[in-house]
Design a protein around this motif. Structure first.
Motif, PDB file in Angstrom:
ATOM      1  N   GLU A 276       6.453  -2.680 -10.648  1.00 49.65           N
ATOM      2  CA  GLU A 276       5.392  -1.677 -10.641  1.00 49.65           C
ATOM      3  C   GLU A 276       4.697  -1.632 -11.995  1.00 49.65           C
ATOM      4  OE1 GLU A 276       6.394   2.178  -9.216  1.00 49.65           O
ATOM      5  OE2 GLU A 276       7.527   1.342  -7.534  1.00 49.65           O
TER       6      GLU A 276
ATOM      7  N   THR B  73      -7.156  -9.977   1.712  1.00 50.28           N
ATOM      8  CA  THR B  73      -6.329 -10.621   2.748  1.00 50.28           C
ATOM      9  C   THR B  73      -6.464 -12.134   2.679  1.00 50.28           C
ATOM     10  OG1 THR B  73      -8.082 -10.304   4.395  1.00 50.28           O
ATOM     11  CG2 THR B  73      -6.290  -8.711   4.392  1.00 50.28           C
TER      12      THR B  73
ATOM     13  N   GLY C 231      -9.467   0.945  -4.299  1.00 47.52           N
ATOM     14  CA  GLY C 231      -9.143  -0.475  -4.319  1.00 47.52           C
ATOM     15  C   GLY C 231      -9.209  -1.077  -5.706  1.00 47.52           C
TER      16      GLY C 231
ATOM     17  N   SER D 193      -5.180  -0.332  -8.156  1.00 52.39           N
ATOM     18  CA  SER D 193      -4.470   0.624  -7.304  1.00 52.39           C
ATOM     19  C   SER D 193      -2.969   0.364  -7.374  1.00 52.39           C
ATOM     20  CB  SER D 193      -4.961   0.522  -5.863  1.00 52.39           C
ATOM     21  OG  SER D 193      -4.568  -0.714  -5.322  1.00 52.39           O
ATOM     22  N   SER D 194      -2.195   1.361  -6.977  1.00 50.70           N
ATOM     23  CA  SER D 194      -0.737   1.295  -7.139  1.00 50.70           C
ATOM     24  C   SER D 194      -0.120   0.220  -6.247  1.00 50.70           C
ATOM     25  CB  SER D 194      -0.109   2.649  -6.834  1.00 50.70           C
ATOM     26  OG  SER D 194      -0.461   3.047  -5.524  1.00 50.70           O
ATOM     27  N   LYS D 195      -0.854  -0.239  -5.221  1.00 54.07           N
ATOM     28  CA  LYS D 195      -0.286  -1.269  -4.335  1.00 54.07           C
ATOM     29  C   LYS D 195      -0.202  -2.626  -5.036  1.00 54.07           C
ATOM     30  CE  LYS D 195      -4.553  -2.962  -2.263  1.00 54.07           C
ATOM     31  NZ  LYS D 195      -5.530  -2.957  -1.209  1.00 54.07           N
ATOM     32  N   ILE D 196      -0.863  -2.749  -6.196  1.00 50.10           N
ATOM     33  CA  ILE D 196      -0.864  -4.023  -6.904  1.00 50.10           C
ATOM     34  C   ILE D 196       0.267  -4.077  -7.932  1.00 50.10           C
ATOM     35  CG2 ILE D 196      -2.208  -5.455  -8.514  1.00 50.10           C
ATOM     36  CD1 ILE D 196      -4.653  -4.773  -6.912  1.00 50.10           C
ATOM     37  N   SER D 197       1.040  -5.143  -7.888  1.00 48.84           N
ATOM     38  CA  SER D 197       2.203  -5.278  -8.769  1.00 48.84           C
ATOM     39  C   SER D 197       1.819  -6.003 -10.051  1.00 48.84           C
ATOM     40  CB  SER D 197       3.292  -6.080  -8.050  1.00 48.84           C
ATOM     41  OG  SER D 197       2.833  -7.412  -7.859  1.00 48.84           O
TER      42      SER D 197
END
Lengths: 357, 357
Positions: B20, A79, A152, A115-119
């Motif tokens: 992605e 964050t 994470g 993790s998949s949240k990271i582009s």
């Protein structure tokens, strides 16, 4: 599901309550796990227990190798930790261990659990920081491993370096009456973290938050983009100084000096009024009603170098610039103490929670 | 919270939809992230793109270095992966990369991210497996980093090895008409995983489950406790054979052979009826209505060695024992194909999802 018994001999689990890892402490755990390993290869000059492993490479040189694991939620908070800074810092953390052996950093391997949240763009930022650090420290990225993580972000860095065999500096070489030297100033990184944590608390739930960092940019930089002191290792070489012992300050002065005392079987006296603390660190410490000396002793993550030299080298060390003599090595049975201006002595205690490897 | 701007130049995020990671694929992602890095140090002989990095060490020798990250929920499932086996396998995965360079494994650094659900006794099991593998492969544990993880177990292994400079085998040296050789047999590890997944499904919710593995112990062992083929590298040395190219089979024969073809700029023909598959693999494949050849081509995690040698060395290779010749190298423009017994040709496709480093 029960344990699968194939042809490997499984060690049966003892029929008692499991022991929590916290009960051993971090250093205790490493000792516990690695005590029973023996060394087989002649090339292994130094294994577990210093800033980096030391491996023979040719007749006169050694390869230094160190690894560090940075985990989201433990070592960094996305964050407020920009990915570019995080990439930079991941390199610094590992390279700093090589510098603490008086080595020349040369290669880097970076492995990521993502993790998949990271582009892809976010990883580009992370690698921009890694590349920037590699350029600054003249280190080559030579490998790694990237895979999906179900949790994470995990960043693992392996750093390789080189040194002449007789110039490697271990933690265990400090001698009676040696001077205790320190580079830069301490406690600023810890104050940077406190600042970020405060803004995070204050702005929780606020839409489009605008954190207030004015005047404290230095503290932020020290936490988010610490320097690895390659310049100091180069200056030491120029002045032909080989320290008797050295460590990088990742856990805080108290904990790291105690590592030198333990490895060198010695005591130490450091003087409170000699500890270098930046003006901005003192100012922010006052603002949040904290003692800046506590931050210097226990804060950690400064990545400055702590080293010892024989008394005879005092002049040459002072000539280097950017180095402060903060005390001296004493006999082992006298312990390790901080001496206050009024002559009082406070026993140093390890407060770091991070592994020293 | 907005990005913190200190003195580092942050790369501004492009004002578009994030890309992605899956869209690039794993190999594509690594290329994308590492393309812009340049090499500065003369000691860096080979960086990203082979099984291990190659670093000069003295006049005639090199240091080989590789890292692997194993993540809970991605690389292993603790419900059926005994920790002792996991420790063993973590070492094998890394050491296998050094063997694939024709190197002698010598040192190991292990870093752990450990969640609070894991006890000291569980870590003792993990380290018992690591120690067992170190003894078997004569490797020294020389360092690491252990810290608390807020998520699952993360195991990171760095392995260091040594080789004479002229005996290092890269992926890129395969030549026209070279023989394609393979050690051991393929697909068994994949079938072991299928077996474990089946028992996990069947026994979900059962109290004190008793999985049924009788007759399939070999498959389990191949998945849970694969061998690193140090013996093969020693036999190659005894027979004075330096392969023209080599890779370890972690992603499956198809994907790994394609890596050799890509790096060597060549094509390949391998013959279906020459691919070594164990009796137990075929039997279990039939039981679950799967094609064992598909497991051999795409299953991965066999950790056998795939290498190429000049045609003239065929006799010496056969004398080694435990090696099968499964095909030969062709011109680049002829592609890479599997030849069926009836003479049909099936184009090989990369199916591995794991990083090859």
């Amino acid at each position: 599901m029960r344990e699968v018994h194939t042809t490997v001999n499984n060690i049966p689990m003892a029929d008692k309550k499991p022991t929590e890892i916290a009960s051993l402490g971090e250093f205790g755990l490493i000792d516990h796990l690695t005590d029973s390993f023996s060394v087989r290869n002649a090339s292994t000059l130094r294994g577990v227990g210093d800033d980096a492993a030391v491996i023979a490479a040719g007749a006169d040189e050694v390869t230094l190798c160190t690894t560090d694991l940075l985990l989201e939620g433990v070592d960094f908070d996305l964050t407020y930790f920009p990915l570019k800074h995080l990439g930079y810092k991941a390199v610094v953390v590992a390279v700093s261990d090589l510098l603490a052996m008086n080595g020349r950093p040369e290669q880097l391997l970076v492995s990521l659990g993502v993790s998949s949240k990271i582009s892809v763009e976010a990883l580009d930022d992370l690698y921009a920081g890694i590349r920037f650090a590699c350029e600054e420290m003249e280190v080559d990225l030579v490998g790694g491993d990237t895979k999906a993580s179900v949790t994470g972000l995990a960043i693992h860095v392996t750093a390789l370096g080189r040194a002449r065999k007789e110039e490697v500096v271990y933690r265990g070489g400090a001698k009676l009456h040696d001077l205790i030297c320190i580079t830069g100033n301490l406690g600023a990184a810890y104050m940077g973290l406190q600042l970020l944590e405060r803004e995070k608390r204050v702005l929780r739930g606020v839409k489009d938050p605008e954190p207030e960092f004015k005047g404290n940019e230095y503290l932020l930089q020290r936490y988010l983009k610490p320097a690895a002191r390659k310049d100091i290792v180069e200056l030491l070489a120029e002045e032909k100084i080989v320290p008797t012992s050295m460590i990088d300050l990742s856990d805080g002065l108290a904990s790291d000096l105690l590592q030198i005392c333990k490895a060198s079987k010695c005591g130490a006296r450091i003087y409170l009024d000699r500890i270098p603390i930046a003006r901005q660190t003192t100012a922010f410490a006052e603002e949040i009603h904290t003692d800046p000396v506590v931050a210097a002793l226990n804060g950690g993550e400064d990545y400055e170098l702590l080293f010892t030299v024989p008394l005879a080298l005092q002049e040459r060390v002072m000539r280097m610039g950017g180095v402060d003599v903060i005390g001296h090595i004493t006999a082992e049975n006298t312990g390790a103490y901080l001496v206050t201006p009024d002559g009082g002595e406070i026993r140093l205690k390890a407060q770091g929670f991070r592994d020293k490897e």
